[in-house]
Design an enzyme around this catalytic site. Structure first.
Site: not given
Ligand SMILES: Cc1ncc(COP(=O)(O)O)c(C=O)c1O
Length: 378
Positions: A47, A99, A172, A197
């Site tokens: 972990r 998001y 992000d 992604k």
């Molecule tokens: C810009 C962005 N940040 C964060 C996330 C969250 O990521 P995860 O789906 O891997 O938890 C996403 C998911 O679509 C996203 O598009």
């Protein structure tokens, strides 16, 4: 080595035992203790100490020009760890364009737990400065380009505002990827990715990551939190991510060239009201994007369809090559009516279709969308 070379060769590491170019996967959850009660290998339990993370974390830290990286079980696990590393009562700024699930979490759990969360327009430097409270604001979180309207945050300017207030800036950078922008070079303290992604790029894992500019006490706290919350990926996911990152540069560059052509094609189109893409000179954030997205404007754009929500949903219903699915950043192009997903607090326009451009032939993507827009009129 330039970043594209680092990614392609995954730092050029060779497995010492076998001389393998592609590294082994270590599924072991536990590691043997030495007879004198020490753990000289530095690993006791997976972990915290999974050896399959090492190379992927080192590659990502190098690509972001950071001091260290940490993999998480998902983008959400990585993002929420940054907020949970604060203390109840701390004030944080977050973007209005964000998001959607993170917005939802900030409005619910994070607020219930005691964070003072304030949403601001991250394209408005005066508003951001006015919202910071010296000593109380501990974090400015932003997302650029921001899903799904692709608002651009001026990272160098917001880093200055954050630091003057005694706060950290976390970004992000899922959509930009290190191919287009390196937020740490612009003054950010933490970069977050949904590795689900572009970093992985093949729509076959859920993963997340944080990268830090300096390996300070706050980074130690984040790493401890990761172990305590247990939001870690499996060894196979970490291995797949490392494999995916080898093609990050050609994938993102191809998608960005195609996205630019698609954006230009549908600008002024009879059935499209508006195209949102940072690479268009007409886009509100274009000048800032041109400065801080030196590797290209990325593979994400949105179109606002004439005829409103009905026409947008009908257009998505008629595509044959684009796939009607959520998520972004894979090699296959995806289309989605975002307002159907994002819930009541979303500022997402109801006529908006989000397009994640993959690596297919651009003319196929344009032709398919043209045909779907026309079919939706019928
Ligand atoms: C810009 C962005 N940040 C964060 C996330 C969250 O990521 P995860 O789906 O891997 O938890 C996403 C998911 O679509 C996203 O598009």
């Amino acid at each position: 080595m330039k970043p594209a070379t680092i990614a392609a060769q995954a730092l050029g590491w060779i497995d010492e035992t076998t001389r393998a170019v592609s590294p082994p996967i270590h599924p072991s959850s536990t590691f043997v203790r030495d007879a004198d009660n020490q753990y000289r290998s530095g690993r006791s339990y997976a972990r915290a100490d999974n050896p399959t993370y090492d190379q992927a974390e080192a590659v990502l830290a190098a690509l972001e020009n950071g001091a260290a990286a940490a993999l998480f079980a998902s983008g959400m696990a990585a993002a929420t760890a940054v907020f949970l590393s604060l203390k109840p009562g701390d004030h944080v700024l977050a973007p209005k364009a964000i998001y959607w699930l993170l917005r939802s979490w900030l409005l619910s759990f994070a607020t219930d737990w005691g964070l003072k969360v304030e949403f601001v327009d991250m394209t408005d430097l005066i508003a951001i400065k006015a919202a910071t409270r010296r000593g109380a604001t501990k974090l400015i979180w932003t997302e650029t380009p921001a899903n799904p309207t692709w608002d651009i945050t001026d990272l160098a300017a917001v880093a200055e505002i954050a630091h003057a207030a005694g706060a950290r800036l976390a970004v992000d950078s899922t959509v930009a990827t290190p191919v287009c922008t390196r937020p740490l070079d612009l003054g950010a303290d933490i970069v977050m990715h949904s590795a689900t992604k572009y970093l992985n790029g093949h729509s076959d894992l859920i993963g997340g990551a944080l990268v830090t500019r300096v390996a300070d006490a706050h980074w130690t706290r984040l790493k401890e939190l990761r172990v305590q919350l247990g939001g870690v990926p499996g060894a196979f996911e970490a291995w797949l991510l490392l494999r995916g990152m080898r093609t990050l540069f050609p994938r993102v560059r191809t998608a960005a060239v195609s996205a630019q052509a698609i954006a230009e094609h549908f600008t002024g189109h009879a059935l499209v009201d508006h195209v949102l893409y940072p690479g268009l000179a007409s886009f509100a954030g274009h000048a800032v994007a041109a400065r801080q997205m030196q590797g290209g404007f990325g593979g994400m754009l949105s179109i606002r369809v004439k005829g409103g929500e009905r026409a947008a949903i009908a257009t998505a219903a008629h595509v044959r090559i684009w796939k009607r699915a959520t998520s972004i950043g894979g090699v296959e192009s995806l289309i989605e009516h975002r307002a159907s997903v994002e819930g009541p607090h979303s500022p997402c326009p109801k006529d908006l279709l989000r397009l994640s451009v993959g690596v297919e032939e651009t003319s196929d993507l344009i032709g398919d969308l043209e045909a779907a827009l026309k079919a939706a009129q019928g």
